[in-house]
Design a protein around this motif. Sequence first.
Motif, short mmCIF file in Angstrom:
data_model
loop_
_atom_site.label_atom_id
_atom_site.label_comp_id
_atom_site.label_asym_id
_atom_site.label_seq_id
_atom_site.Cartn_x
_atom_site.Cartn_y
_atom_site.Cartn_z
N LYS A 1 -1.54 9.89 5.71
CA LYS A 1 -0.55 10.67 5.10
C LYS A 1 0.52 9.95 4.29
N CYS A 2 1.07 8.93 5.02
CA CYS A 2 2.15 8.11 4.23
C CYS A 2 2.00 7.26 3.32
N CYS A 3 0.61 6.65 3.50
CA CYS A 3 0.29 5.66 2.39
C CYS A 3 0.08 6.10 1.10
N PRO A 4 -0.42 7.45 0.73
CA PRO A 4 -0.46 7.89 -0.56
C PRO A 4 1.08 8.31 -1.34
N ILE B 1 0.97 3.12 -1.50
CA ILE B 1 0.41 2.02 -0.90
C ILE B 1 -0.88 1.83 -1.07
N SER B 2 -1.38 0.95 -1.64
CA SER B 2 -2.97 0.71 -2.25
C SER B 2 -3.84 0.42 -1.03
N GLU B 3 -4.89 0.81 -1.64
CA GLU B 3 -6.05 0.30 -0.75
C GLU B 3 -6.25 -1.09 -0.17
N ILE B 4 -6.19 -1.73 -1.32
CA ILE B 4 -6.11 -3.29 -0.87
C ILE B 4 -4.93 -3.67 0.04
N GLU B 5 -3.77 -2.79 -0.11
CA GLU B 5 -2.77 -3.23 0.87
C GLU B 5 -2.97 -2.72 2.29
N ILE B 6 -3.70 -1.70 2.27
CA ILE B 6 -4.28 -1.14 3.72
C ILE B 6 -5.17 -1.97 4.26
N SER C 1 3.05 -7.86 2.50
CA SER C 1 4.36 -7.12 3.50
C SER C 1 5.50 -6.77 2.61
N LYS C 2 5.92 -7.81 1.54
CA LYS C 2 7.07 -7.86 0.61
C LYS C 2 6.91 -6.53 -0.18
N ILE C 3 5.66 -6.11 -0.44
CA ILE C 3 5.55 -4.96 -1.40
C ILE C 3 5.92 -3.75 -0.65
N ILE C 4 4.87 -3.74 0.20
CA ILE C 4 5.06 -2.43 1.38
C ILE C 4 6.69 -2.20 1.67
N LEU C 5 7.33 -3.33 2.19
CA LEU C 5 8.84 -3.01 2.39
C LEU C 5 9.54 -2.38 1.31
#
Length: 154
Positions: free
Chosen positions: A79-82, A86-91, A141-145
Motif C-alpha cells: 500500500k505505501c510503496c506505490p 518506491i520502485s520494484e528494484i528498491e523494494i 536508502s537515500k532515495i527512499i528517505l
Amino acid sequence: MEKIFKNLEKAEKEIQTSNHLLGVTYPLVQDKRLLLKILTEIKKGIASCMSAILQYEYLYGRIRLSSNPKENFKKFIKKCCPRYNISEIEIKRIIKLFELVEKHKASPLEFVKKDKIVILSENMDSEIITFEKVKEFLNSSKIILQKAKEIILR
C-alpha cells in the motif's frame, strides 16, 4: 505527528552515519568487517523510514497497523510503496538488505576473502558482501528517505 518526525530524523541520522562510514571511515581503515556494521546501520535507517511512512499513513486513515511487524511490512510493500513511488528494484533491495542482516546475525561463521565478506549459514549457504553491494543499499536508502520526506513534509 511528532513521532513521525522523530522517525524521519532518526532515519536521516542513521543513513548519514552509514554514508560517512562508507565514504570516509572505510577507505581509511580498509577493514572489511566494517561493511557489516554499515549494512546494519542502513537497515536501521530504512526501518526508521518505514516506521515514519507507516505511522503517517495510519494517521491519515489509509492503513491499519498490526502488532505483527511482518504484517506491517507487507502493508508497507503493497500500500505505501506505490504511493511513495518506491520502485520494484528498491523494494527488492530492502528485502535483500533485511535478509542479509538477519543472515549476519544468525551466521555461525563469517570470513574475509580478498575484498569480500562471506557469510555462511547453518546449512553452509553463502552470501557475499562487497563494497559495491553496500553502496547500492546505501544509495537506495537515500532515495527512499528522500521520497518519504517529499510526501510527509509537504
